[in-house]
Write a protein that holds these residues in place. Structure first.
Motif, mmCIF file in Angstrom:
data_model
loop_
_atom_site.group_PDB
_atom_site.id
_atom_site.type_symbol
_atom_site.label_atom_id
_atom_site.label_comp_id
_atom_site.label_asym_id
_atom_site.label_seq_id
_atom_site.Cartn_x
_atom_site.Cartn_y
_atom_site.Cartn_z
ATOM 1 N N GLN A 43 0.816 -1.215 0.000
ATOM 2 C CA GLN A 43 0.000 0.000 0.000
ATOM 3 C C GLN A 43 0.850 1.266 0.000
ATOM 4 O OE1 GLN A 43 -3.196 -0.146 -0.553
ATOM 5 N NE2 GLN A 43 -3.213 -2.365 -0.417
ATOM 6 N N LYS A 44 2.069 1.180 0.494
ATOM 7 C CA LYS A 44 2.948 2.350 0.594
ATOM 8 C C LYS A 44 3.842 2.544 -0.624
ATOM 9 C CE LYS A 44 3.283 1.927 5.604
ATOM 10 N NZ LYS A 44 4.167 1.562 6.708
ATOM 11 N N THR A 45 3.864 1.575 -1.547
ATOM 12 C CA THR A 45 4.785 1.680 -2.680
ATOM 13 C C THR A 45 4.064 2.093 -3.953
ATOM 14 O OG1 THR A 45 4.541 -0.671 -3.209
ATOM 15 C CG2 THR A 45 6.402 -0.057 -1.785
ATOM 16 N N THR A 46 4.816 2.764 -4.809
ATOM 17 C CA THR A 46 4.308 3.147 -6.123
ATOM 18 C C THR A 46 4.782 2.124 -7.154
ATOM 19 O OG1 THR A 46 6.282 4.427 -6.678
ATOM 20 C CG2 THR A 46 4.500 5.592 -5.501
ATOM 21 N N ARG A 47 4.254 2.213 -8.335
ATOM 22 C CA ARG A 47 4.688 1.344 -9.420
ATOM 23 C C ARG A 47 6.188 1.515 -9.669
ATOM 24 N NH1 ARG A 47 7.262 0.838 -13.673
ATOM 25 N NH2 ARG A 47 6.572 -0.300 -15.468
ATOM 26 N N GLU A 48 6.656 2.752 -9.638
ATOM 27 C CA GLU A 48 8.078 3.031 -9.881
ATOM 28 C C GLU A 48 8.950 2.405 -8.785
ATOM 29 O OE1 GLU A 48 5.603 5.345 -10.060
ATOM 30 O OE2 GLU A 48 5.624 5.431 -12.275
ATOM 31 N N GLN A 49 8.492 2.476 -7.550
ATOM 32 C CA GLN A 49 9.250 1.857 -6.458
ATOM 33 C C GLN A 49 9.287 0.341 -6.616
ATOM 34 O OE1 GLN A 49 6.864 3.736 -3.391
ATOM 35 N NE2 GLN A 49 8.669 4.842 -2.618
#
Length: 195
Positions: A43-49
C-alpha cells in the motif's frame, strides 16, 4: 510455427522482463512484487518503487524468474524461486493453513506468478514456462515446487487478471499433484523433485 525460447531473468535482460510484464494484466503495476512484500508495504509503494525493487532483485541474482521469447520478442514471465522470501504467501491463510511443507524450508520453491503478453496468449506459453521453471528449480537444488493455481472449471467466473496464479490443468499436465483445495476454485499443488 513460432520459435519459443526461455531464459533466466538476468540483469542484462531487465528490459525484456519489463516488456514481458507490461503487455496486459497487472504485471505493469505489480512488477512481480505482490508476493514479495506485505500488504502494508504494498500500500505504501508506487509502481516506480516496485520496478526499482524488481531491478534490485534481478541485479542481485540469482534470477527470480524466467522470460519466454517468441521469435526473439519477450512475451512471457514466470516467477520461480525459494518460497520463504515470498512473504505474502505465508501470510495468505488459504496457503499457510493447507501447505504440506514447512514455511521456512529454502528447498521448497514456488511458481507464484505468470504473465503473458496479450498478443502471445493461446500459444501454450504458460505450459512452456512451467516446464522450464521445473527444470530451473531442479537444477538449482529445489526439493519440492509448490504452486497455487486456479480452477476455471470449479463453477466460479475467474477474472482474467487473477489467472497470474496459473491454471490448475497446466500444473496437472506437468505432473503436479493436488494437495489441498482451500476454496472450490483455488488449489495447492506440489511436485516432488527428488525422484
Amino acid at each position: 510455427m513460432p520459435n519459443i525460447t526461455i531464459a533466466p531473468a538476468t540483469a542484462e535482460r531487465f528490459d525484456d522482463a519489463e516488456h514481458a510484464l507490461t503487455g496486459g494484466g497487472d504485471g505493469a503495476s505489480c512488477q512481480c512484487q505482490w508476493w514479495m512484500i506485505t500488504n502494508a508495504e504494498w500500500q505504501k509503494t508506487t509502481r516506480e518503487q516496485r520496478e526499482r525493487m524488481l531491478r534490485a532483485e534481478v541485479d542481485a541474482g540469482p534470477p527470480p524468474a524466467l522470460i519466454a521469447y517468441v521469435d526473439g520478442e519477450a512475451a512471457g514471465w514466470v516467477r520461480v524461486g525459494p518460497r520463504p522470501p515470498q512473504v505474502r504467501l505465508r501470510r495468505t491463510r488459504s496457503f499457510s493453513e493447507h501447505s504440506e511443507e514447512p514455511w521456512d524450508d529454502e528447498s521448497v520453491w514456488t511458481v507464484s506468478c505468470f504473465v503473458v503478453r496479450k498478443e502471445h496468449r493461446g500459444k501454450g506459453l504458460n505450459a512452456r514456462l512451467l516446464e522450464a521453471a521445473v527444470d530451473y528449480a531442479r537444477e538449482s537444488g529445489a526439493r519440492v515446487i509448490e504452486a497455487y493455481p486456479l480452477d476455471p472449471n470449479a463453477g466460479k467466473k475467474i477474472p482474467v487478471n487473477d489467472l497470474y496464479h496459473g491454471v490448475l490443468s497446466t500444473f496437472q499436465d506437468a505432473g503436479f499433484r493436488e494437495v489441498a483445495r482451500p476454496k472450490p476454485y483455488l488449489a495447492i499443488v506440489s511436485l516432488d523433485l527428488t525422484g
